[in-house]
Design a protein around this motif. Structure first.
Motif, PDB file in Angstrom:
ATOM      1  N   TRP A   1      26.181  69.989 -12.644  1.00  0.00           N
ATOM      2  CA  TRP A   1      26.958  71.191 -12.318  1.00  0.00           C
ATOM      3  C   TRP A   1      27.891  71.598 -13.447  1.00  0.00           C
ATOM      4  O   TRP A   1      28.038  72.782 -13.763  1.00  0.00           O
ATOM      5  N   ARG A   2      28.522  70.642 -14.099  1.00  0.00           N
ATOM      6  CA  ARG A   2      29.557  70.941 -15.097  1.00  0.00           C
ATOM      7  C   ARG A   2      28.949  71.080 -16.491  1.00  0.00           C
ATOM      8  O   ARG A   2      27.900  70.493 -16.786  1.00  0.00           O
ATOM      9  N   PRO A   3      29.621  71.821 -17.397  1.00  0.00           N
ATOM     10  CA  PRO A   3      29.191  71.834 -18.798  1.00  0.00           C
ATOM     11  C   PRO A   3      29.198  70.424 -19.370  1.00  0.00           C
ATOM     12  O   PRO A   3      30.016  69.584 -18.983  1.00  0.00           O
ATOM     13  N   VAL A   4      28.304  70.164 -20.313  1.00  0.00           N
ATOM     14  CA  VAL A   4      28.111  68.805 -20.809  1.00  0.00           C
ATOM     15  C   VAL A   4      29.409  68.195 -21.336  1.00  0.00           C
ATOM     16  O   VAL A   4      29.792  67.077 -20.969  1.00  0.00           O
ATOM     17  N   ALA A   5      30.120  68.917 -22.216  1.00  0.00           N
ATOM     18  CA  ALA A   5      31.331  68.368 -22.832  1.00  0.00           C
ATOM     19  C   ALA A   5      32.391  68.037 -21.782  1.00  0.00           C
ATOM     20  O   ALA A   5      33.036  66.988 -21.838  1.00  0.00           O
ATOM     21  N   ARG A   6      32.554  68.928 -20.803  1.00  0.00           N
ATOM     22  CA  ARG A   6      33.555  68.674 -19.765  1.00  0.00           C
ATOM     23  C   ARG A   6      33.116  67.556 -18.824  1.00  0.00           C
ATOM     24  O   ARG A   6      33.946  66.783 -18.341  1.00  0.00           O
ATOM     25  N   ALA A   7      31.818  67.487 -18.549  1.00  0.00           N
ATOM     26  CA  ALA A   7      31.342  66.436 -17.651  1.00  0.00           C
ATOM     27  C   ALA A   7      31.615  65.049 -18.233  1.00  0.00           C
ATOM     28  O   ALA A   7      32.039  64.136 -17.511  1.00  0.00           O
ATOM     29  N   TRP A   8      31.365  64.878 -19.539  1.00  0.00           N
ATOM     30  CA  TRP A   8      31.673  63.597 -20.180  1.00  0.00           C
ATOM     31  C   TRP A   8      33.139  63.234 -19.981  1.00  0.00           C
ATOM     32  O   TRP A   8      33.470  62.128 -19.529  1.00  0.00           O
ATOM     33  N   GLY A   9      34.031  64.139 -20.329  1.00  0.00           N
ATOM     34  CA  GLY A   9      35.462  63.849 -20.251  1.00  0.00           C
ATOM     35  C   GLY A   9      35.933  63.587 -18.841  1.00  0.00           C
ATOM     36  O   GLY A   9      36.686  62.629 -18.584  1.00  0.00           O
ATOM     37  N   GLU A  10      35.504  64.412 -17.895  1.00  0.00           N
ATOM     38  CA  GLU A  10      35.970  64.263 -16.515  1.00  0.00           C
ATOM     39  C   GLU A  10      35.492  62.949 -15.901  1.00  0.00           C
ATOM     40  O   GLU A  10      36.259  62.260 -15.206  1.00  0.00           O
ATOM     41  N   GLN A  11      34.251  62.577 -16.161  1.00  0.00           N
ATOM     42  CA  GLN A  11      33.771  61.311 -15.598  1.00  0.00           C
ATOM     43  C   GLN A  11      34.415  60.105 -16.266  1.00  0.00           C
ATOM     44  O   GLN A  11      34.676  59.085 -15.617  1.00  0.00           O
ATOM     45  N   LEU A  12      34.673  60.199 -17.566  1.00  0.00           N
ATOM     46  CA  LEU A  12      35.361  59.091 -18.246  1.00  0.00           C
ATOM     47  C   LEU A  12      36.769  58.906 -17.702  1.00  0.00           C
ATOM     48  O   LEU A  12      37.219  57.767 -17.482  1.00  0.00           O
ATOM     49  N   TRP A  13      37.499  60.005 -17.504  1.00  0.00           N
ATOM     50  CA  TRP A  13      38.848  59.903 -16.931  1.00  0.00           C
ATOM     51  C   TRP A  13      38.788  59.331 -15.511  1.00  0.00           C
ATOM     52  O   TRP A  13      39.629  58.503 -15.133  1.00  0.00           O
ATOM     53  N   LEU A  14      37.805  59.772 -14.734  1.00  0.00           N
ATOM     54  CA  LEU A  14      37.665  59.264 -13.374  1.00  0.00           C
ATOM     55  C   LEU A  14      37.363  57.768 -13.383  1.00  0.00           C
ATOM     56  O   LEU A  14      37.935  57.000 -12.594  1.00  0.00           O
ATOM     57  N   ALA A  15      36.479  57.337 -14.272  1.00  0.00           N
ATOM     58  CA  ALA A  15      36.174  55.905 -14.374  1.00  0.00           C
ATOM     59  C   ALA A  15      37.415  55.113 -14.757  1.00  0.00           C
ATOM     60  O   ALA A  15      37.676  54.036 -14.192  1.00  0.00           O
ATOM     61  N   GLY A  16      38.201  55.636 -15.716  1.00  0.00           N
ATOM     62  CA  GLY A  16      39.421  54.941 -16.119  1.00  0.00           C
ATOM     63  C   GLY A  16      40.381  54.774 -14.964  1.00  0.00           C
ATOM     64  O   GLY A  16      40.950  53.687 -14.750  1.00  0.00           O
ATOM     65  N   ALA A  17      40.574  55.847 -14.180  1.00  0.00           N
ATOM     66  CA  ALA A  17      41.491  55.766 -13.040  1.00  0.00           C
ATOM     67  C   ALA A  17      40.951  54.844 -11.953  1.00  0.00           C
ATOM     68  O   ALA A  17      41.699  54.057 -11.355  1.00  0.00           O
ATOM     69  N   ALA A  18      39.636  54.923 -11.687  1.00  0.00           N
ATOM     70  CA  ALA A  18      39.044  54.121 -10.612  1.00  0.00           C
ATOM     71  C   ALA A  18      39.208  52.628 -10.867  1.00  0.00           C
ATOM     72  O   ALA A  18      39.493  51.853  -9.940  1.00  0.00           O
ATOM     73  N   TYR A  19      39.049  52.202 -12.114  1.00  0.00           N
ATOM     74  CA  TYR A  19      39.187  50.772 -12.425  1.00  0.00           C
ATOM     75  C   TYR A  19      40.653  50.364 -12.581  1.00  0.00           C
ATOM     76  O   TYR A  19      41.063  49.304 -12.096  1.00  0.00           O
ATOM     77  N   ALA A  20      41.442  51.183 -13.251  1.00  0.00           N
ATOM     78  CA  ALA A  20      42.844  50.814 -13.501  1.00  0.00           C
ATOM     79  C   ALA A  20      43.653  50.735 -12.220  1.00  0.00           C
ATOM     80  O   ALA A  20      44.622  49.959 -12.138  1.00  0.00           O
ATOM     81  N   LEU A  21      43.282  51.502 -11.204  1.00  0.00           N
ATOM     82  CA  LEU A  21      44.033  51.508  -9.950  1.00  0.00           C
ATOM     83  C   LEU A  21      43.553  50.453  -8.962  1.00  0.00           C
ATOM     84  O   LEU A  21      44.164  50.279  -7.908  1.00  0.00           O
ATOM     85  N   LEU A  22      42.479  49.745  -9.281  1.00  0.00           N
ATOM     86  CA  LEU A  22      41.992  48.709  -8.365  1.00  0.00           C
ATOM     87  C   LEU A  22      43.031  47.608  -8.091  1.00  0.00           C
ATOM     88  O   LEU A  22      43.180  47.185  -6.945  1.00  0.00           O
ATOM     89  N   PRO A  23      43.755  47.107  -9.108  1.00  0.00           N
ATOM     90  CA  PRO A  23      44.790  46.111  -8.801  1.00  0.00           C
ATOM     91  C   PRO A  23      45.854  46.639  -7.847  1.00  0.00           C
ATOM     92  O   PRO A  23      46.352  45.890  -6.995  1.00  0.00           O
ATOM     93  N   MET A  24      46.203  47.931  -7.976  1.00  0.00           N
ATOM     94  CA  MET A  24      47.172  48.520  -7.052  1.00  0.00           C
ATOM     95  C   MET A  24      46.593  48.575  -5.639  1.00  0.00           C
ATOM     96  O   MET A  24      47.278  48.265  -4.653  1.00  0.00           O
ATOM     97  N   LEU A  25      45.321  48.964  -5.527  1.00  0.00           N
ATOM     98  CA  LEU A  25      44.677  48.990  -4.215  1.00  0.00           C
ATOM     99  C   LEU A  25      44.646  47.594  -3.604  1.00  0.00           C
ATOM    100  O   LEU A  25      44.908  47.425  -2.403  1.00  0.00           O
ATOM    101  N   ASN A  26      44.340  46.589  -4.420  1.00  0.00           N
ATOM    102  CA  ASN A  26      44.337  45.211  -3.937  1.00  0.00           C
ATOM    103  C   ASN A  26      45.714  44.802  -3.430  1.00  0.00           C
ATOM    104  O   ASN A  26      45.836  44.147  -2.394  1.00  0.00           O
TER     105      ASN A  26
END
Length: 540
Positions: free
Chosen positions: A445-470
């Motif tokens: 759905w998203r333009p290629v350049a934006r899709a890369w950045g948005e998914q990378l930021w999402l991955a960073g947040a998803a993993y970095a916040l796991l200790p807080m969720l725990n």
């Protein structure tokens, strides 16, 4: 395939790496996580206590036998796994009804026990790290035989890509010391070469041993030629492959089972303390009861263990089998042991993980290199990306970043799903693939350049916040884990933080590069036509 031999190999290397590259990336990511399957299991069941070393094997076996006598007195088989090391951190038992050797009517229930009190340990239902490990050769939703053959074909392609890669890169070792950042295609080629050479011995070993692991699936006619093709013949082959001497059918005559700690005492005299991994009791309370004492398969890289077979009624030693019975089987067991790495201590295990991550980087950089090379070629010709190139671009985003996002969602689901939910482990896996599917849709759905950045930021947040969720959902948060020396939980949380920072750093670097590229485009582009016309009039 024309031209010189090396050019032909370059063509073959390119296409064998691309055709099933996304499947190989999935296999490598989930397989690498499998080297920490036990630690992931424990993090995903926070209700379990911190694992401790077994104090006394004889006392531990008495606890297990007492539990089985009360809960599985009429079952055909008992299996007791002792808490010996990281591969088996808790005392566990399971029993089977029906046939002790497996087959129709067999049923198994595995229970974790407190090694001191015999109390059953209760924890949430989860696929844990074992599910991720099994994904790398089953591919989950597919029928098992389809998954095995798909992975087998992909592995064969991988082996071919590795061999042709060695042939193609005649300056492979000099290229290893060369990296030119910010050079587009050249930078990706340097990264691909470096990650390939660093881990080349590991990649060759893991790929070839993976084929050996399921060799009877991929080459069934060899077995059929010597044993036959019907089910009975195949059963004979499996029994020969994992032979257990002195096993007999039940006598159907009741008899008392000897206390198993007596058998443990005799085995310890022969092998020494700490050498016993498990007990396999066939036909308890039968005159033909047999107790198989198994040594540890984690004692060395050969994936085989010695065994002792005792009469379960008299305690007489009936047979002793060494771990290495023939050169051919030992070679196979060595390759399987090296593939699984169960023998590895903390340092070697981390080397396995780092090598696996380098393999992921090798595959990912190769997929991106294919795309960048053809993007630049199309730009020089003044054309737009053709459908095949657009498909590869979207698949790269959805797989290289989308899969890690799905795995992070798997961990989030473990903490957020209700503990009493029916088929909870199945829903954890469903969340992984639903999140991955959402990332694939986002990549389309998203333009290629934006899709890369948005998914990378999402991955960073998803993993970095796991200790807080725990910390919000359990009492075993990072601070407490560090204070109490609970290194499994502390190590998991710290690793998730590191992975999150890594993804966020890549996203930040990509955003900076895109801003510099946009600024350069503004500077290099000619002024709009109406401004040019106005300046011409003023000059006149």
């Amino acid at each position: 395939m024309t031209g010189h031999f090396r050019q032909s190999m370059a063509w073959l290397h390119t296409w064998t790496g691309l055709v099933l590259g996304w499947v190989l990336y999935f296999v490598f990511v989930t397989g690498t996580l499998g080297y920490f399957d036990t630690e992931i299991d424990r993090w995903m069941q926070p209700e379990l206590p911190v694992a401790t070393e077994m104090a006394d094997a004889r006392a531990t076996v008495r606890v297990a036998q007492d539990y089985l006598e009360h809960h599985a007195p009429g079952h055909a088989r008992w299996f007791i796994s002792l808490p010996t090391d990281r591969n088996s951190p808790y005392l566990s038992v399971f029993s089977q009804q029906g046939r002790a050797h497996g087959g129709p009517g067999m049923h198994a229930d595995r229970v974790l026990l407190d090694a001191e009190t015999g109390r059953a340990l209760r924890a949430r239902d989860t696929g844990g790290g074992q599910l991720l490990y099994q994904m790398h050769w089953k591919l989950h939703y597919l029928p098992e035989i389809v998954g095995q053959w798909t992975v087998g074909v992909a592995t064969m392609f991988m082996l071919l890509a590795l061999i042709t890669g060695i042939v193609v890169h005649k300056k492979i070792f000099s290229d290893f010391f060369t990296f030119r950042p910010g050079k587009g295609q050249r930078s990706w080629l340097d990264a691909h070469n470096a990650t390939s050479v660093i881990s080349l011995p590991f990649q060759l070993m893991i790929t070839y041993s993976g084929l050996v692991f399921l060799m009877t699936v991929y080459m069934p006619m060899i077995v059929s030629a010597f044993y036959g093709s019907d089910d009975a013949a195949q059963r004979v082959f499996r029994e020969d492959l994992a032979s257990r001497p002195a096993l007999v059918q039940p006598a159907r005559t009741p008899a008392s089972l000897l206390p198993l700690d007596h058998i443990i005492a005799d085995a310890q005299e022969r092998w020494g303390e700490g050498a016993i991994d498990a007990l396999d009791v066939r036909h308890p309370y039968d005159a033909h009861a047999r107790v198989i004492v198994r040594g540890s398969i984690a004692a060395g890289p050969v994936r085989a263990a010695p065994s002792l077979v005792y009469d379960g009624v008299s305690g007489e030693l009936l047979a002793e089998q060494a771990a290495r019975t023939s050169a051919a089987k030992t070679t196979r067991d060595l390759l399987l042991g090296l593939h699984e790495g169960m023998f590895a201590g903390p340092v070697v295990r981390w080397l396995y993980v780092l090598s696996g991550l380098l393999g992921c980087a090798m595959i990912g950089s190769g997929l991106i290199l294919w795309m960048v090379k053809r993007r630049q070629r199309e730009a020089k010709l003044g054309g737009s990306a053709y459908p095949g190139l657009q498909l590869v671009e979207r698949l790269n985003i959805a797989t290289l970043v989308g899969l890690p996002v799905g795995i992070a969602a798997y961990f989030w689901g473990n903490r957020l799903l209700p503990a009493e939910l029916a088929e909870r482990a199945t829903w954890e896996a469903n969340i992984l693939f639903l999140a991955w599917a959402a990332m694939a849709a986002h990549a389309v759905w998203r333009p290629v350049a934006r899709a890369w950045g948005e998914q990378l930021w999402l991955a960073g947040a998803a993993y970095a916040l796991l200790p807080m969720l725990n910390a919000l959902t359990t009492e075993r948060h990072l601070a407490r884990s560090l204070l109490t020396g609970d290194w499994v939980f502390a190590g998991f949380d710290l690793t998730m933080l590191a992975v999150g920072v890594m993804f966020a750093s890549v996203a930040y670097a990509l955003a900076r590069r895109q801003r510099r590229f946009a600024a350069r485009q503004v500077i290099d582009s000619p002024p709009p036509s109406h401004i040019v016309a106005t300046r011409a009039e003023e000059t006149a």
